[in-house]
Design a protein around this motif. Structure first.
Motif, PDB file in Angstrom:
ATOM      1  N   PHE A   1       0.842  -1.182   0.000  1.00  0.00           N
ATOM      2  CA  PHE A   1       0.000   0.000   0.000  1.00  0.00           C
ATOM      3  C   PHE A   1       0.884   1.240   0.000  1.00  0.00           C
ATOM      4  CE2 PHE A   1      -2.514  -3.392   1.729  1.00  0.00           C
ATOM      5  CZ  PHE A   1      -3.784  -3.174   1.227  1.00  0.00           C
ATOM      6  N   VAL A   2       0.400   2.286  -0.667  1.00  0.00           N
ATOM      7  CA  VAL A   2       1.172   3.516  -0.808  1.00  0.00           C
ATOM      8  C   VAL A   2       0.273   4.709  -0.513  1.00  0.00           C
ATOM      9  CG1 VAL A   2       2.604   4.908  -2.355  1.00  0.00           C
ATOM     10  CG2 VAL A   2       2.552   2.434  -2.630  1.00  0.00           C
ATOM     11  N   TYR A   3       0.770   5.628   0.286  1.00  0.00           N
ATOM     12  CA  TYR A   3       0.101   6.908   0.490  1.00  0.00           C
ATOM     13  C   TYR A   3       0.245   7.729  -0.791  1.00  0.00           C
ATOM     14  CZ  TYR A   3      -0.535  11.682   2.271  1.00  0.00           C
ATOM     15  OH  TYR A   3      -0.939  12.982   2.455  1.00  0.00           O
ATOM     16  N   SER A   4      -0.838   8.305  -1.264  1.00  0.00           N
ATOM     17  CA  SER A   4      -0.843   8.978  -2.565  1.00  0.00           C
ATOM     18  C   SER A   4      -0.129  10.323  -2.555  1.00  0.00           C
ATOM     19  CB  SER A   4      -2.284   9.186  -3.043  1.00  0.00           C
ATOM     20  OG  SER A   4      -2.926  10.183  -2.258  1.00  0.00           O
ATOM     21  N   GLY A   5       0.250  10.808  -1.376  1.00  0.00           N
ATOM     22  CA  GLY A   5       0.925  12.095  -1.283  1.00  0.00           C
ATOM     23  C   GLY A   5       0.006  13.239  -0.910  1.00  0.00           C
ATOM     24  N   ARG A   6      -1.306  12.981  -0.945  1.00  0.00           N
ATOM     25  CA  ARG A   6      -2.238  14.041  -0.554  1.00  0.00           C
ATOM     26  C   ARG A   6      -3.399  13.500   0.261  1.00  0.00           C
ATOM     27  NH1 ARG A   6      -5.374  18.589  -4.343  1.00  0.00           N
ATOM     28  NH2 ARG A   6      -5.625  20.111  -2.667  1.00  0.00           N
ATOM     29  N   ARG A   7      -4.335  12.781  -0.374  1.00  0.00           N
ATOM     30  CA  ARG A   7      -5.567  12.443   0.337  1.00  0.00           C
ATOM     31  C   ARG A   7      -6.045  11.021   0.068  1.00  0.00           C
ATOM     32  NH1 ARG A   7      -7.762  16.283  -3.955  1.00  0.00           N
ATOM     33  NH2 ARG A   7      -8.500  14.877  -5.569  1.00  0.00           N
TER      34      ARG A   7
ATOM     35  N   LYS B   1     -10.389  -2.154 -13.002  1.00  0.00           N
ATOM     36  CA  LYS B   1     -11.018  -3.024 -14.001  1.00  0.00           C
ATOM     37  C   LYS B   1     -10.156  -3.335 -15.213  1.00  0.00           C
ATOM     38  CE  LYS B   1     -15.863  -1.756 -13.129  1.00  0.00           C
ATOM     39  NZ  LYS B   1     -17.055  -1.110 -13.741  1.00  0.00           N
ATOM     40  N   LYS B   2      -9.310  -2.403 -15.620  1.00  0.00           N
ATOM     41  CA  LYS B   2      -8.611  -2.536 -16.897  1.00  0.00           C
ATOM     42  C   LYS B   2      -7.115  -2.741 -16.701  1.00  0.00           C
ATOM     43  CE  LYS B   2     -12.232  -1.755 -19.553  1.00  0.00           C
ATOM     44  NZ  LYS B   2     -12.755  -2.779 -20.485  1.00  0.00           N
ATOM     45  N   MET B   3      -6.563  -3.667 -17.468  1.00  0.00           N
ATOM     46  CA  MET B   3      -5.136  -3.935 -17.393  1.00  0.00           C
ATOM     47  C   MET B   3      -4.301  -2.727 -17.797  1.00  0.00           C
ATOM     48  SD  MET B   3      -2.976  -6.983 -19.299  1.00  0.00           S
ATOM     49  CE  MET B   3      -4.025  -8.289 -18.690  1.00  0.00           C
ATOM     50  N   ASN B   4      -4.805  -1.913 -18.717  1.00  0.00           N
ATOM     51  CA  ASN B   4      -3.989  -0.812 -19.240  1.00  0.00           C
ATOM     52  C   ASN B   4      -4.198   0.501 -18.497  1.00  0.00           C
ATOM     53  OD1 ASN B   4      -6.512  -0.133 -20.127  1.00  0.00           O
ATOM     54  ND2 ASN B   4      -5.978   0.069 -22.286  1.00  0.00           N
ATOM     55  N   HIS B   5      -4.797   0.465 -17.306  1.00  0.00           N
ATOM     56  CA  HIS B   5      -4.990   1.696 -16.537  1.00  0.00           C
ATOM     57  C   HIS B   5      -3.667   2.117 -15.892  1.00  0.00           C
ATOM     58  CE1 HIS B   5      -6.797   4.723 -13.999  1.00  0.00           C
ATOM     59  NE2 HIS B   5      -7.978   4.475 -14.526  1.00  0.00           N
ATOM     60  N   LEU B   6      -3.378   3.407 -15.942  1.00  0.00           N
ATOM     61  CA  LEU B   6      -2.167   3.939 -15.314  1.00  0.00           C
ATOM     62  C   LEU B   6      -2.411   4.192 -13.822  1.00  0.00           C
ATOM     63  CD1 LEU B   6      -1.222   6.636 -17.986  1.00  0.00           C
ATOM     64  CD2 LEU B   6      -0.165   4.382 -17.711  1.00  0.00           C
ATOM     65  N   LEU B   7      -1.345   4.068 -13.034  1.00  0.00           N
ATOM     66  CA  LEU B   7      -1.425   4.423 -11.621  1.00  0.00           C
ATOM     67  C   LEU B   7      -0.090   5.021 -11.193  1.00  0.00           C
ATOM     68  CD1 LEU B   7      -3.328   4.360  -9.141  1.00  0.00           C
ATOM     69  CD2 LEU B   7      -2.202   2.224  -8.476  1.00  0.00           C
ATOM     70  N   LYS B   8      -0.173   6.044 -10.351  1.00  0.00           N
ATOM     71  CA  LYS B   8       1.030   6.757  -9.921  1.00  0.00           C
ATOM     72  C   LYS B   8       2.002   5.830  -9.201  1.00  0.00           C
ATOM     73  CE  LYS B   8       0.463   9.980  -6.824  1.00  0.00           C
ATOM     74  NZ  LYS B   8       0.121  11.285  -6.236  1.00  0.00           N
ATOM     75  N   ALA B   9       3.269   5.982  -9.518  1.00  0.00           N
ATOM     76  CA  ALA B   9       4.314   5.148  -8.936  1.00  0.00           C
ATOM     77  C   ALA B   9       4.566   5.523  -7.485  1.00  0.00           C
ATOM     78  CB  ALA B   9       5.604   5.307  -9.739  1.00  0.00           C
ATOM     79  N   PRO B  10       4.969   4.542  -6.672  1.00  0.00           N
ATOM     80  CA  PRO B  10       5.439   4.891  -5.333  1.00  0.00           C
ATOM     81  C   PRO B  10       6.707   5.735  -5.420  1.00  0.00           C
ATOM     82  CG  PRO B  10       5.875   2.576  -5.838  1.00  0.00           C
ATOM     83  CD  PRO B  10       4.999   3.096  -6.930  1.00  0.00           C
ATOM     84  N   PHE B  11       6.934   6.508  -4.379  1.00  0.00           N
ATOM     85  CA  PHE B  11       8.095   7.396  -4.249  1.00  0.00           C
ATOM     86  C   PHE B  11       8.040   8.601  -5.183  1.00  0.00           C
ATOM     87  CE2 PHE B  11       9.624   3.141  -2.960  1.00  0.00           C
ATOM     88  CZ  PHE B  11       9.864   3.408  -1.625  1.00  0.00           C
ATOM     89  N   CYS B  12       6.898   8.817  -5.848  1.00  0.00           N
ATOM     90  CA  CYS B  12       6.690  10.110  -6.508  1.00  0.00           C
ATOM     91  C   CYS B  12       6.555  11.198  -5.441  1.00  0.00           C
ATOM     92  CB  CYS B  12       5.407  10.083  -7.343  1.00  0.00           C
ATOM     93  SG  CYS B  12       5.543   9.303  -8.944  1.00  0.00           S
TER      94      CYS B  12
ATOM     95  N   PRO C   1       5.401   4.032   1.013  1.00  0.00           N
ATOM     96  CA  PRO C   1       4.675   2.805   1.338  1.00  0.00           C
ATOM     97  C   PRO C   1       4.167   2.815   2.775  1.00  0.00           C
ATOM     98  CG  PRO C   1       6.753   2.328   0.223  1.00  0.00           C
ATOM     99  CD  PRO C   1       6.783   3.773   0.606  1.00  0.00           C
ATOM    100  N   ILE C   2       3.101   2.051   3.009  1.00  0.00           N
ATOM    101  CA  ILE C   2       2.475   1.962   4.332  1.00  0.00           C
ATOM    102  C   ILE C   2       2.486   0.504   4.769  1.00  0.00           C
ATOM    103  CG2 ILE C   2       0.348   2.309   5.648  1.00  0.00           C
ATOM    104  CD1 ILE C   2      -0.440   4.386   3.495  1.00  0.00           C
TER     105      ILE C   2
ATOM    106  N   GLU D   1      -1.638   3.717  12.884  1.00  0.00           N
ATOM    107  CA  GLU D   1      -0.673   4.665  13.451  1.00  0.00           C
ATOM    108  C   GLU D   1      -0.072   5.594  12.397  1.00  0.00           C
ATOM    109  OE1 GLU D   1      -0.538   1.239  14.335  1.00  0.00           O
ATOM    110  OE2 GLU D   1      -1.812   1.866  16.029  1.00  0.00           O
ATOM    111  N   PHE D   2      -0.269   5.295  11.125  1.00  0.00           N
ATOM    112  CA  PHE D   2       0.295   6.139  10.070  1.00  0.00           C
ATOM    113  C   PHE D   2      -0.280   7.551  10.182  1.00  0.00           C
ATOM    114  CE2 PHE D   2       0.326   7.980   5.809  1.00  0.00           C
ATOM    115  CZ  PHE D   2       1.601   7.696   5.371  1.00  0.00           C
ATOM    116  N   ASP D   3       0.592   8.550  10.053  1.00  0.00           N
ATOM    117  CA  ASP D   3       0.163   9.940  10.183  1.00  0.00           C
ATOM    118  C   ASP D   3       0.507  10.704   8.902  1.00  0.00           C
ATOM    119  OD1 ASP D   3      -0.431  12.548  10.826  1.00  0.00           O
ATOM    120  OD2 ASP D   3       0.768  12.606  12.659  1.00  0.00           O
ATOM    121  N   PRO D   4      -0.492  11.064   8.100  1.00  0.00           N
ATOM    122  CA  PRO D   4      -0.197  11.774   6.847  1.00  0.00           C
ATOM    123  C   PRO D   4       0.458  13.129   7.061  1.00  0.00           C
ATOM    124  CG  PRO D   4      -2.556  11.807   7.306  1.00  0.00           C
ATOM    125  CD  PRO D   4      -1.940  10.869   8.297  1.00  0.00           C
ATOM    126  N   ASP D   5       0.305  13.693   8.253  1.00  0.00           N
ATOM    127  CA  ASP D   5       0.897  15.003   8.523  1.00  0.00           C
ATOM    128  C   ASP D   5       2.406  14.941   8.737  1.00  0.00           C
ATOM    129  OD1 ASP D   5      -1.487  16.420   8.324  1.00  0.00           O
ATOM    130  OD2 ASP D   5      -1.996  16.098  10.430  1.00  0.00           O
TER     131      ASP D   5
END
Length: 447
Positions: A176-182, A344-355, A366-367, A374-378
Motif C-alpha cells: 500500500f502507498v500513500y498517494s501524497g495528498r488524500r 477493471k482494466k489492465m492498461n490503466h495507469l497508476l502513480k508510482a510509489p516514491f513520486c 509505502p504503508i 498509526e500512520f500519520d499523513p501530517d
C-alpha cells in the motif's frame, strides 16, 4: 543561482521555501530509490539468470507528467540505469506505471496493423481509494483535506483490502502507498494477479464494492451484510474502527446533519423518533451511539417476540431488519469506497510509489498495513525536508551508499522492502531456479 548551485554552496538553503518542481532534479538524482524500483518492476528479469526475459522491463509502459501538465505516455527503458537517467534529465512532476505490453511500447507504431498487434499482456492488480469519496462522512474537512481525524477511513480500507486479498484470493505480494495528498493506492503483484484478464479484475473489484454510492442521502450497499463470511470479517473490523475512532474523531453525532443522516438508516419513523428523543438526554457521539444501539436492540427483541406484550406473535423478519440497520450505518460510513475504474482494466495507469505530490511536496511512501492505524499523513517526509537533511551536513551517507540512506527516505524504503520487496524477490528467484531445473531435466534429442 540554481538549486543545484545553492546545494553545493553549503547549508544555507532552506528547501522548504523552494518550489516543488525546482527540487525534482535533485530529488531524482539523490533521493529517488531507482534500484528498488527496478528490482520490483523487473520481477527477476534483470539479466543475471539464464532463464530471465531480457526484454521484459523494456516492455513496461511509463508515463511522465512534465512541468505544465504535459503527458508523455508509452515511455520505456531497457533497464534501471536508463530509467534513472531519464528521470534526472526530464524531471517529471509525476510518474505513472502502466502495463507490460507484448512489444516495446515506444515501438508500438511498427506493430499496429500487423498480425502481432500491440496489446498489454500483464499488469499488477491495483486499487485506488480517495478521501474525497468520503466527503459526506467527514466533518473535519472536504475535498483535498486530510488529517489524523479522517485517516482512520483510509486505515480501515487498508485493513479490509489486505485481509480480503490475502484470505479470500490467496495473494501474498501486496503493498500500500500513500498517494501524497488524500488517498491510498494498493498494488497486488503476485504473478497470478498480474496475468488476470480485464473480466477477472472487474470481478475482484466488484467483490470489494459493497458500497455502491448514494441514493437520496442513503448509501446503497450490495448484498446482505449478514451472510457472507468476508462481510462479517469486514464488519467486525469496521465496528471497532467506527466506534473507537470515527465517532470520537469526526464527532458524527454532534453534528445535526450527520445525526439526521444516521437516523435515516433506521427502518421506520417510530424508532427514529424514539432515538431522537433519547438523544436529547445525552451528549457526545459515543454516548449517543450507545443509546441508538440500545433502542434498536430493544425494538428488535420486541419484534422477534422475545418480550411479551403488545406483539406476542413476533416478527422475526422485521427484527432482523432492525438489527441490520446498525451494520448498515457502520458499513455506509466506513466500508472502503473504491474507484472501480482503476481496477477493471489492465492498461490503466497508476502513480508510482516514491513520486512527490506537486502540491504538497509529500513523498508517496509505502504503508505497513500492520501499523496502518498509526500512520500519520501530517508527518510524511517531504522533498524539501529530505533535501534539507542532505544539505545540513548531519546526514552524510556512508562511502559508496545512496544519499537517501542518510535521510528519512531510508525508513520509507525499508518499509517497501520488509513489507513487500524482499519476499517478492525470494519468490521470483525460486521461480527462475525452478525453470532452470525443468529445462535441465528435459531429454536432449540426438540427431
Amino acid at each position: 543561482m540554481t538549486v543545484e548551485q545553492q546545494t553545493a554552496a553549503g547549508p544555507a538553503t532552506d528547501f522548504n521555501n523552494v518550489g516543488v518542481q525546482e527540487m525534482m532534479k535533485l530529488y531524482y538524482s539523490r533521493l529517488f530509490p531507482h534500484q528498488e524500483m527496478f528490482k520490483w518492476l523487473a520481477y527477476g528479469n534483470d539479466g543475471k539468470h539464464p532463464k530471465t526475459d531480457g526484454g521484459f522491463f523494456q516492455r513496461r509502459e511509463f508515463c511522465f507528467t512534465l512541468d505544465g501538465d504535459i503527458f508523455v505516455r508509452y515511455q520505456s527503458f531497457k533497464d534501471g540505469g536508463e530509467l534513472a537517467a531519464a528521470l534526472k534529465d526530464r524531471c517529471p512532476s509525476k510518474i505513472d506505471i502502466g502495463p507490460v505490453y507484448n512489444v516495446d511500447p515506444q515501438r508500438r507504431a511498427a506493430y499496429q496493423g500487423s498480425g502481432q498487434g500491440f496489446a498489454p499482456v500483464e499488469r499488477e492488480l491495483v486499487f485506488d481509494i480517495d478521501l474525497t469519496d468520503y466527503d459526506d462522512v467527514r466533518t473535519c474537512g472536504k475535498e483535498g483535506h486530510i488529517c489524523g481525524k479522517c485517516w482512520p477511513l483510509m486505515a480501515a480500507a487498508i485493513k479490509i483490502l489486505d485481509a480480503g486479498l490475502r484470505q479470500d484470493f490467496g495473494f501474498q505480494h501486496i503493498f500500500f502507498v500513500y498517494s501524497g495528498r488524500r488517498g491510498v493506492h494498493c498494488w497486488v503483484c503476485d504473478e497470478r494477479a498480474r496475468k488476470l484478464t480485464d473480466e477477472q479484475r472487474s470481478a475482484i473489484a466488484a467483490y470489494f464494492a459493497v458500497y455502491k454510492g448514494q441514493e437520496k442521502g442513503i448509501a446503497k450497499l450490495a448484498t446482505s451484510l449478514d451472510d457472507h463470511p468476508a462481510i462479517k470479517r469486514a464488519y467486525d473490523l469496521l465496528q471497532d474502527a467506527f466506534e473507537q475512532r470515527l465517532l470520537p474523531e469526526q464527532r458524527l453525532l454532534e453534528d445535526e446533519q450527520q445525526c439526521q443522516n444516521v437516523l435515516a438508516y433506521l427502518p421506520n419513523d417510530a424508532i427514529r423518533s424514539d432515538v431522537q428523543q433519547r438523544w436529547q438526554r445525552v451528549h457526545g457521539s459515543e454516548q449517543r451511539w450507545e443509546v441508538l444501539k440500545e433502542a434498536v436492540e430493544e425494538e428488535a427483541k420486541a419484534l422477534d417476540g422475545a418480550r411479551r406484550g403488545s406483539r406476542p406473535s413476533g416478527d422475526p423478519r422485521a427484527a432482523k431488519a432492525m438489527r441490520k440497520s446498525i451494520k448498515d450505518i457502520v458499513c455506509a460510513y466506513a466500508y472502503p469506497r473504491l474507484d472501480m475504474e482503476v481496477s477493471k482494466k489492465m492498461n490503466h495507469l497508476l502513480k508510482a510509489p516514491f513520486c512527490v505530490h506537486p502540491k504538497t511536496g509529500k513523498v508517496c511512501v509505502p504503508i505497513d498495513p500492520d501499523v496502518a492505524w498509526e500512520f500519520d499523513p501530517d508527518t510524511v517526509c517531504t522533498v524539501g525536508g529530505l533535501l534539507n537533511q542532505l544539505n545540513s551536513g548531519s546526514a552524510a551517507a556512508a562511502q559508496g551508499e545512496e544519499p537517501w540512506r542518510a535521510t528519512d527516505m531510508a525508513a520509507a524504503v525499508d518499509t517497501f522492502r520488509v513489507c513487500f520487496l524482499d519476499a517478492l524477490q525470494q519468490e521470483v528467484k525460486a521461480g527462475l531456479a525452478e525453470k532452470a531445473r525443468a529445462a535441465a531435466a528435459q531429454p536432449t534429442l540426438a540427431w
